[in-house]
Motif scaffolding. Sequence first.
Motif, PDB file in Angstrom:
ATOM      1  N   LEU A   1       0.824  -1.209   0.000  1.00 42.25           N
ATOM      2  CA  LEU A   1       0.000   0.000   0.000  1.00 42.25           C
ATOM      3  C   LEU A   1       0.861   1.263   0.000  1.00 42.25           C
ATOM      4  O   LEU A   1       0.491   2.276  -0.611  1.00 42.25           O
ATOM      5  N   ALA A   2       2.002   1.204   0.667  1.00 46.57           N
ATOM      6  CA  ALA A   2       2.850   2.394   0.790  1.00 46.57           C
ATOM      7  C   ALA A   2       3.413   2.850  -0.548  1.00 46.57           C
ATOM      8  O   ALA A   2       3.901   3.980  -0.657  1.00 46.57           O
ATOM      9  N   ALA A   3       3.331   2.008  -1.551  1.00 48.62           N
ATOM     10  CA  ALA A   3       3.822   2.377  -2.878  1.00 48.62           C
ATOM     11  C   ALA A   3       2.829   3.238  -3.647  1.00 48.62           C
ATOM     12  O   ALA A   3       3.191   3.813  -4.678  1.00 48.62           O
ATOM     13  N   GLN A   4       1.584   3.331  -3.169  1.00 45.92           N
ATOM     14  CA  GLN A   4       0.582   4.085  -3.904  1.00 45.92           C
ATOM     15  C   GLN A   4       0.843   5.590  -3.781  1.00 45.92           C
ATOM     16  O   GLN A   4       1.282   6.078  -2.731  1.00 45.92           O
ATOM     17  N   PRO A   5       0.565   6.343  -4.849  1.00 44.40           N
ATOM     18  CA  PRO A   5       0.975   7.757  -4.883  1.00 44.40           C
ATOM     19  C   PRO A   5       0.345   8.648  -3.834  1.00 44.40           C
ATOM     20  O   PRO A   5       0.950   9.639  -3.431  1.00 44.40           O
ATOM     21  N   ARG A   6      -0.867   8.337  -3.378  1.00 41.61           N
ATOM     22  CA  ARG A   6      -1.492   9.211  -2.379  1.00 41.61           C
ATOM     23  C   ARG A   6      -1.393   8.640  -0.968  1.00 41.61           C
ATOM     24  O   ARG A   6      -1.996   9.161  -0.036  1.00 41.61           O
ATOM     25  N   VAL A   7      -0.597   7.601  -0.809  1.00 42.28           N
ATOM     26  CA  VAL A   7      -0.206   7.149   0.528  1.00 42.28           C
ATOM     27  C   VAL A   7       1.102   7.853   0.841  1.00 42.28           C
ATOM     28  O   VAL A   7       2.148   7.516   0.314  1.00 42.28           O
ATOM     29  N   ARG A   8       1.047   8.852   1.685  1.00 45.43           N
ATOM     30  CA  ARG A   8       2.195   9.727   1.915  1.00 45.43           C
ATOM     31  C   ARG A   8       2.888   9.472   3.254  1.00 45.43           C
ATOM     32  O   ARG A   8       3.894  10.108   3.558  1.00 45.43           O
ATOM     33  N   ALA A   9       2.320   8.572   4.062  1.00 47.32           N
ATOM     34  CA  ALA A   9       2.940   8.307   5.366  1.00 47.32           C
ATOM     35  C   ALA A   9       2.767   6.847   5.733  1.00 47.32           C
ATOM     36  O   ALA A   9       1.805   6.184   5.316  1.00 47.32           O
ATOM     37  N   VAL A  10       3.698   6.362   6.518  1.00 45.68           N
ATOM     38  CA  VAL A  10       3.603   5.052   7.151  1.00 45.68           C
ATOM     39  C   VAL A  10       3.373   5.310   8.633  1.00 45.68           C
ATOM     40  O   VAL A  10       4.154   5.988   9.290  1.00 45.68           O
ATOM     41  N   GLY A  11       2.275   4.803   9.136  1.00 47.34           N
ATOM     42  CA  GLY A  11       1.911   5.034  10.527  1.00 47.34           C
ATOM     43  C   GLY A  11       0.401   4.929  10.713  1.00 47.34           C
ATOM     44  O   GLY A  11      -0.325   4.831   9.708  1.00 47.34           O
ATOM     45  N   GLU A  12      -0.152   4.760  11.881  1.00 47.78           N
ATOM     46  CA  GLU A  12       0.653   5.050  13.035  1.00 47.78           C
ATOM     47  C   GLU A  12       1.362   3.786  13.516  1.00 47.78           C
ATOM     48  O   GLU A  12       0.748   2.750  13.698  1.00 47.78           O
ATOM     49  N   THR A  13       2.639   3.925  13.728  1.00 48.53           N
ATOM     50  CA  THR A  13       3.476   2.836  14.198  1.00 48.53           C
ATOM     51  C   THR A  13       4.338   3.353  15.338  1.00 48.53           C
ATOM     52  O   THR A  13       4.485   4.558  15.506  1.00 48.53           O
ATOM     53  N   GLY A  14       4.875   2.449  16.110  1.00 46.03           N
ATOM     54  CA  GLY A  14       5.712   2.874  17.227  1.00 46.03           C
ATOM     55  C   GLY A  14       5.645   1.879  18.350  1.00 46.03           C
ATOM     56  O   GLY A  14       5.632   0.660  18.138  1.00 46.03           O
ATOM     57  N   LEU A  15       5.575   2.395  19.573  1.00 49.46           N
ATOM     58  CA  LEU A  15       5.557   1.550  20.766  1.00 49.46           C
ATOM     59  C   LEU A  15       4.474   2.033  21.717  1.00 49.46           C
ATOM     60  O   LEU A  15       4.285   3.236  21.888  1.00 49.46           O
ATOM     61  N   ASP A  16       3.782   1.078  22.323  1.00 48.33           N
ATOM     62  CA  ASP A  16       2.720   1.384  23.283  1.00 48.33           C
ATOM     63  C   ASP A  16       2.862   0.429  24.452  1.00 48.33           C
ATOM     64  O   ASP A  16       2.478  -0.733  24.359  1.00 48.33           O
ATOM     65  N   PHE A  17       3.441   0.920  25.530  1.00 45.45           N
ATOM     66  CA  PHE A  17       3.628   0.086  26.711  1.00 45.45           C
ATOM     67  C   PHE A  17       2.492   0.254  27.717  1.00 45.45           C
ATOM     68  O   PHE A  17       2.535  -0.317  28.803  1.00 45.45           O
ATOM     69  N   TYR A  18       1.479   1.038  27.335  1.00 45.50           N
ATOM     70  CA  TYR A  18       0.316   1.229  28.205  1.00 45.50           C
ATOM     71  C   TYR A  18      -0.626   0.037  28.107  1.00 45.50           C
ATOM     72  O   TYR A  18      -1.081  -0.495  29.119  1.00 45.50           O
ATOM     73  N   ARG A  19      -0.919  -0.410  26.863  1.00 42.61           N
ATOM     74  CA  ARG A  19      -1.870  -1.500  26.674  1.00 42.61           C
ATOM     75  C   ARG A  19      -1.209  -2.853  26.426  1.00 42.61           C
ATOM     76  O   ARG A  19      -1.850  -3.883  26.564  1.00 42.61           O
ATOM     77  N   THR A  20       0.042  -2.853  26.020  1.00 40.08           N
ATOM     78  CA  THR A  20       0.732  -4.111  25.725  1.00 40.08           C
ATOM     79  C   THR A  20       1.781  -4.385  26.785  1.00 40.08           C
ATOM     80  O   THR A  20       2.629  -3.531  27.069  1.00 40.08           O
ATOM     81  N   GLY A  21       1.740  -5.575  27.350  1.00 39.66           N
ATOM     82  CA  GLY A  21       2.679  -5.940  28.403  1.00 39.66           C
ATOM     83  C   GLY A  21       4.000  -6.428  27.861  1.00 39.66           C
ATOM     84  O   GLY A  21       4.260  -6.427  26.652  1.00 39.66           O
ATOM     85  N   GLU A  22       4.842  -6.901  28.768  1.00 36.90           N
ATOM     86  CA  GLU A  22       6.183  -7.354  28.412  1.00 36.90           C
ATOM     87  C   GLU A  22       6.160  -8.424  27.324  1.00 36.90           C
ATOM     88  O   GLU A  22       7.041  -8.453  26.452  1.00 36.90           O
ATOM     89  N   GLU A  23       5.157  -9.292  27.354  1.00 38.38           N
ATOM     90  CA  GLU A  23       5.126 -10.414  26.415  1.00 38.38           C
ATOM     91  C   GLU A  23       4.959  -9.973  24.965  1.00 38.38           C
ATOM     92  O   GLU A  23       5.316 -10.706  24.041  1.00 38.38           O
ATOM     93  N   GLY A  24       4.447  -8.765  24.747  1.00 38.38           N
ATOM     94  CA  GLY A  24       4.232  -8.309  23.384  1.00 38.38           C
ATOM     95  C   GLY A  24       5.204  -7.257  22.900  1.00 38.38           C
ATOM     96  O   GLY A  24       5.123  -6.808  21.758  1.00 38.38           O
ATOM     97  N   ARG A  25       6.151  -6.881  23.711  1.00 44.04           N
ATOM     98  CA  ARG A  25       7.029  -5.760  23.351  1.00 44.04           C
ATOM     99  C   ARG A  25       8.011  -6.111  22.247  1.00 44.04           C
ATOM    100  O   ARG A  25       8.328  -5.273  21.398  1.00 44.04           O
ATOM    101  N   ALA A  26       8.508  -7.327  22.219  1.00 40.04           N
ATOM    102  CA  ALA A  26       9.436  -7.714  21.147  1.00 40.04           C
ATOM    103  C   ALA A  26       8.759  -7.587  19.791  1.00 40.04           C
ATOM    104  O   ALA A  26       9.369  -7.130  18.816  1.00 40.04           O
TER     105      ALA A  26
END
Length: 294
Positions: A110-135
């Motif tokens: 999808l990121a190759a399409q001309p009007r897709v101008r951003a990748v996101g939202e991506t990152g890290l969320d340690f509020y809802r995901t515990g240690e088992e999902g951080r990797a």
Amino acid sequence: MADRSYPPLPEALRVPVYDDHTHIDPFSGPGWFDGEGEPLDWREQLDRASVAGVKGVVQVGTDVESSRWSAEHAAIDPRMLAAVAIHPNDAAVLEAEGGLDDALAVIDELAAQPRVRAVGETGLDFYRTGEEGRAAQFRSFEAHIDIAKRHGAALQIHDRDAHVEVVDTLLRVGAPERTVFHCFSGDAGLARLAAAHGWYLSFAGTVTFKNAEDLRAALRVTPRDRLLVETDAPWLAPAPVRGRPNAPYLVPHTLRFMAEVLETDPSMLAAQIASNAEAVYGSWTDDAPDRSGR
């Protein structure tokens, strides 16, 4: 009972801006409303935004379904650009189910399409995901960074209770040229650090909340050419309509509040923020931007 109706239109901005991050797809509304009314159709959302002085939005996907919707609809409406990604909390679930690699492959396509101008939202969320999902979150985050770089797209970051780890990852892997902290939630120290690396900070309705002095301090120290504004609709409606459904047409509340904090004219701030958005994402009316130097 809390008022779940959409707020009235605010006074229109004299100088139009863009909503840096919103969710007006049909998959994001129902969970917020919990059966109390229906979200506005995406066309109505954009029509109201236009009346309020919000001339374009970045519609953000958080999974394969909403990312596909975002790309498809950005292709048919010049008021919308798309961002595509697997949300960090979803990444942990998909990894446990064995489906993360397949989902990332779709985002890459999808990121190759001309009007897709951003990748996101991506990152890290340690509020809802515990240690088992951080990797899984780290693996997904790094994969999204790679996708953004290869396609010349901006990166929109989701950072919740993981400021140090997000910054460390960006510095270790290398951030894309245009990196945005969506719904910035840090303090003045993080704002200064981000600005020093040329990253953008996008402020949402949370900056208007009474208990958000840290956000206002961060806003004050952010260089004007690194500022963006967003709704993160349908959540986080700004004062004075906090607690009601949010929508792109409510950006003027947040923009005017930011101008008050910065002791500047709202039109001057709007002009700067609009220019910043175009520097990050390119033109909303250009179907085929030059990704090498947009």
